[in-house]
Enzyme design. Structure first.
Site, PDB file in Angstrom:
ATOM      1  N   HIS A  63     -22.608   9.274 -11.111  1.00 21.05           N
ATOM      2  CA  HIS A  63     -22.474   7.611 -11.273  1.00 21.05           C
ATOM      3  C   HIS A  63     -20.602   7.637 -11.934  1.00 21.05           C
ATOM      4  CE1 HIS A  63     -22.805   3.231 -12.675  1.00 21.05           C
ATOM      5  NE2 HIS A  63     -21.440   3.587 -13.634  1.00 21.05           N
ATOM      6  N   SER A  72     -17.972  -3.414 -11.287  1.00 17.92           N
ATOM      7  CA  SER A  72     -18.443  -2.361 -10.064  1.00 17.92           C
ATOM      8  C   SER A  72     -18.254  -0.681 -10.872  1.00 17.92           C
ATOM      9  CB  SER A  72     -17.445  -2.548  -9.432  1.00 17.92           C
ATOM     10  OG  SER A  72     -18.246  -2.226  -8.176  1.00 17.92           O
ATOM     11  N   SER A  73     -19.298   0.019 -10.058  1.00 18.92           N
ATOM     12  CA  SER A  73     -19.426   1.321  -9.984  1.00 18.92           C
ATOM     13  C   SER A  73     -20.093   1.285  -8.325  1.00 18.92           C
ATOM     14  CB  SER A  73     -19.956   2.178 -10.871  1.00 18.92           C
ATOM     15  OG  SER A  73     -21.661   1.235 -10.763  1.00 18.92           O
ATOM     16  N   SER A  74     -20.181   3.077  -8.580  1.00 20.10           N
ATOM     17  CA  SER A  74     -20.622   3.675  -7.641  1.00 20.10           C
ATOM     18  C   SER A  74     -22.069   4.624  -8.078  1.00 20.10           C
ATOM     19  CB  SER A  74     -20.161   4.677  -6.989  1.00 20.10           C
ATOM     20  OG  SER A  74     -20.547   5.276  -5.311  1.00 20.10           O
TER      21      SER A  74
END
Length: 335
Positions: A63, A72-74
């Site tokens: 992550h 926000s994140s991936s």
């Protein structure tokens, strides 16, 4: 990229060859040009100027936080793969994504279905603009719009499937209303992932996947800054203290945590610097360290946590995949 996909396949995270092809085709680095990493010295930026450190992390199953303010994140690719495969797509469905984020998940859906079959919404105009630019650079043009995901996006419906990439405490009725009969919703609920199928105009049944999922909350829910302030109060506040009823390990048990999130969605639980903390919107807070509970803020929130843990133990420590009845209850609660 090939190494990451091979690992996901070898470890059983990707079992559908069509999703293997999609993960192999979409360059994750275009959607994560930088990420933020925190340590004792503070927060640092990792990007293309960081050399192999950036690219290695981007193509690892981890992550990545993609905004400095942690909005926000991936998501780790293995979790993304599990959720995407749970949609059980044949290839011609129309899909609504809630939470555009970096645009990577929308790109995977576009690769699998075609851009014209994908609609993605996010409440954050800046994130949507960035995602559109990255999607365009990668050759994908799904409909990406600024909207509050709790309302879905009726203008482009109906949909065969809805997938969310943010934490919710219930399934919004608008999503069901915008689904075709028999359509599927895959969404984080608390610390789990629910797979819910529409069985009637206002009816749904489903179950939970046997995987953990800790997503950022949908933005109309408590903002990260507000939760962060509450955590500081919980870490440093003066309150009533006593011993904990159970072995502290239960607090860190992933299935017990799932049960707590599911049955008491207002409670936010986390571990900060080795201290277990819970906070609630009513201002109540608690912390657990060295077997001692300290709680305050007007409500005995840790008493509620212990009650939930007691219920979970009495029920035989059920795993999340054996609590499908809860998904039905949560959907109906939102009506």
């Amino acid at each position: 990229m090939d190494k990451l996909v091979s690992e996901l396949v070898a470890n059983g995270y990707i079992t559908d060859p069509r999703w293997q092809a999609a993960f192999s085709a979409v360059p994750r680095h275009l959607f994560v040009p930088r990420f933020y990493r925190g340590d004792e010295q503070g927060t640092s930026i990792v990007d293309s100027t960081s050399g192999d450190q950036w690219l290695s992390a981007v193509y690892s199953d981890i992550h990545l936080v993609t905004t400095e303010d942690v909005r926000s994140s991936s998501t780790a690719p293995s979790l993304m793969a599990g959720m995407l495969q749970a949609l059980e797509l044949s290839g011609d469905e129309r899909v609504l994504e809630i939470g555009t984020g970096t645009g990577y998940n929308a790109a995977l859906l576009s690769e699998r279905l075609g851009s014209g079959q994908v609609v993605s919404v996010d409440i954050d105009p800046e994130l949507v603009a960035q995602a559109r630019s990255r999607l365009d650079a990668a050759g994908y043009r799904p409909l990406a719009v600024v909207a509050d995901g709790v309302n879905g996006y009726p203008d482009a419906g109906p949909y065969d499937a809805v997938i969310a990439t943010c934490r919710l405490d219930y399934v919004p009725v608008a999503w069901l209303q915008q689904l075709q009969p028999g359509g599927v919703i895959v969404t984080p609920l608390g610390a789990g992932v629910a797979v819910v199928r529409k069985s009637g105009p206002r009816e749904a049944t489903g179950e939970f996947l046997p995987i953990s999922a800790y997503f950022m909350p949908m933005r109309h829910q408590p903002e990260p800054a507000v939760v962060g302030d509450a955590i500081q109060v919980a870490l440093n506040g003066i309150g009533d203290s006593r011993e904990y009823r159970f072995d502290a390990s239960i607090y860190r048990d992933d299935e017990a945590r799932f049960w707590l999130d599911l049955t008491n969605p207002d409670i936010r639980a986390m571990t900060v610097g080795g201290v277990s903390v819970v906070v609630r919107p009513d201002g109540s807070w608690a912390r657990l360290a060295d077997g001692l509970v300290v709680q305050g803020g007007g409500g005995a929130v840790w008493d509620d946590v212990e009650a939930v843990h007691g219920e979970w133990l009495a029920a035989g420590r059920p795993a999340r995949e054996h609590t499908g009845w809860c998904s039905v209850r949560l959907v109906r609660r939102s009506f």
